[in-house]
Write an enzyme that holds these catalytic residues in place. Structure first.
Site, mmCIF file in Angstrom:
data_model
loop_
_atom_site.group_PDB
_atom_site.id
_atom_site.type_symbol
_atom_site.label_atom_id
_atom_site.label_comp_id
_atom_site.label_asym_id
_atom_site.label_seq_id
_atom_site.Cartn_x
_atom_site.Cartn_y
_atom_site.Cartn_z
ATOM 1 N N ASP A 9 20.257 -1.870 -0.042
ATOM 2 C CA ASP A 9 18.854 -1.291 0.039
ATOM 3 C C ASP A 9 17.918 -1.755 0.597
ATOM 4 O O ASP A 9 17.483 -3.205 -0.260
ATOM 5 C CB ASP A 9 19.009 -0.101 0.201
ATOM 6 N N SER A 10 17.191 -1.195 1.030
ATOM 7 C CA SER A 10 15.412 -2.035 0.437
ATOM 8 C C SER A 10 14.555 -1.407 -0.261
ATOM 9 O O SER A 10 14.238 -2.307 -0.843
ATOM 10 C CB SER A 10 14.625 -0.919 2.073
ATOM 11 N N CYS A 72 22.358 1.428 3.193
ATOM 12 C CA CYS A 72 21.373 1.690 3.658
ATOM 13 C C CYS A 72 21.914 2.353 5.516
ATOM 14 O O CYS A 72 22.116 1.433 6.569
ATOM 15 C CB CYS A 72 20.691 0.567 3.702
ATOM 16 N N GLU A 151 11.041 6.948 -2.957
ATOM 17 C CA GLU A 151 10.440 5.586 -3.917
ATOM 18 C C GLU A 151 9.278 5.456 -4.880
ATOM 19 O O GLU A 151 9.335 4.821 -5.588
ATOM 20 C CB GLU A 151 10.615 3.934 -2.293
ATOM 21 N N CYS A 183 19.861 9.131 5.597
ATOM 22 C CA CYS A 183 19.016 7.794 4.957
ATOM 23 C C CYS A 183 19.282 8.244 3.081
ATOM 24 O O CYS A 183 19.048 8.693 2.808
ATOM 25 C CB CYS A 183 17.077 7.927 5.201
ATOM 26 N N HIS A 185 18.087 7.506 0.834
ATOM 27 C CA HIS A 185 17.005 7.626 -0.728
ATOM 28 C C HIS A 185 16.929 9.280 -0.298
ATOM 29 O O HIS A 185 16.432 9.971 -1.323
ATOM 30 C CB HIS A 185 15.693 7.189 0.489
HETATM 31 N N1 DGL Z 1 17.625 3.961 2.688
HETATM 32 C C1 DGL Z 1 17.195 3.353 3.896
HETATM 33 C C2 DGL Z 1 17.992 3.860 4.892
HETATM 34 O O1 DGL Z 1 18.853 4.935 4.412
HETATM 35 C C3 DGL Z 1 16.321 2.290 4.253
HETATM 36 C C4 DGL Z 1 15.128 3.499 3.755
HETATM 37 C C5 DGL Z 1 13.542 2.726 4.253
HETATM 38 O O2 DGL Z 1 13.545 1.253 4.066
HETATM 39 O O3 DGL Z 1 13.140 3.218 5.299
HETATM 40 O O4 DGL Z 1 17.645 4.277 5.797
#
Ligand code: DGL
Length: 267
Positions: A9-10, A72, A151, A183, A185
């Site tokens: 993931d990011s 992600c 984050e 997402c 996150h």
């Molecule tokens: N957690 C990621 C997603 O599911 C990336 C969120 C991000 O870095 O913008 O899209």
């Protein structure tokens, strides 16, 4: 040793999936990459997302990963083919979109569901198209600040609370039967989101659904760790050291991780 499962993931978002994987498949070893040098993914172009995915996939190939989880939504929506091509046909690649679509299609057919995600995910239109095919309507909103807020500050709540308020206080989800947090996150802010909604909504448990999809793929291909193998050993890397990742990771995985900064190398 049993080959690891690559997961990326990011940032810390993919750890919500990693946690579900560890619970569901405790004997599997994970190799997690948080691409913090490029966080947030949600605001990046498709070309950039493909480039990041290719660079990380190369690491997974070098590490001999037997399967990959694209933890992600932004990457799953825009760069899944890149990961599949890099890993080769013999390595199963599980994304976070299709398993959730399958689950929603099973339980919400003929209904309308709400979905929030990054710009990259929402603009790809992938959920909207796949769910429409499954006779599920969607009300969609891009919530671009939420991943970065989580984050940075989910552990004290004040920043993510303000952002959740900005995106949900108008009750636009009214009339839908479920909420997809598109997402990885967002589950970290789920309690705040639920608190904000006047009508209780069934929040789709993406990480658990994805863990089930991986378990099924491994079993189907005979790739699962043997029953008598020891508990998995995990490796966590970031492409740029950030205190928020280190703190967040400890909070989510509920243990001290031996976190390594590996820097970014292009594919
Ligand atoms: N957690 C990621 C997603 O599911 C990336 C969120 C991000 O870095 O913008 O899209």
């Amino acid at each position: 040793m049993n080959a690891p499962i690559g997961i990326f993931d990011s940032g810390i978002g993919g750890l919500t999936v990693a946690k579900a994987l560890v619970e569901r498949l405790p004997r599997e070893s994970l190799y997690y990459v948080g691409d913090t040098a490029h966080m947030p993914y949600g605001d990046k172009s498709v070309d950039s997302l493909k480039e990041y995915a290719a660079g990380i996939s190369k690491r997974f190939v070098d590490a001999g990963c037997k399967a990959v989880v694209v933890a992600c939504n932004s990457a799953s929506s825009n760069a899944l083919d890149t990961v599949k091509a890099a890993m080769g046909a013999h390595v199963p690649v599980i994304d976070v979109v299709q398993p959730v679509v399958n689950w929603v299609a099973q339980y919400h057919s003929g209904k309308q569901v709400a979905l929030v995600g990054t710009r990259a995910t929402v603009d790809s239109g992938i959920y909207q198209a796949k769910l429409a095919e499954a006779n599920v309507g969607t009300k969609v909103r891009a919530t671009p600040l939420l991943a970065s807020a989580i984050e940075e500050g989910f552990h004290n709540g004040t920043i993510s609370e303000a952002v959740v308020n900005a995106y949900f206080a108008d009750q636009w989800t009214a009339g839908t039967t479920a909420l997809i947090l598109a997402c990885t996150h967002y589950p970290l802010a789920m309690d705040k989101i639920i608190e904000m909604l006047n009508e209780p909504l069934n929040v789709v448990d993406g990480p658990a659904i994805v863990a089930d999809a991986l378990a099924e793929a491994l079993a189907h291909l005979g790739l699962g760790a043997p029953e008598d193998s020891p508990l998995g050993r995990h490796r966590f890397e970031v492409t740029d050291w950030t205190g928020s990742f280190a703190q967040g990771a400890k909070h989510i995985m509920q243990s001290d991780l031996n976190l390594q900064e590996v820097g970014w190398t292009s594919p």
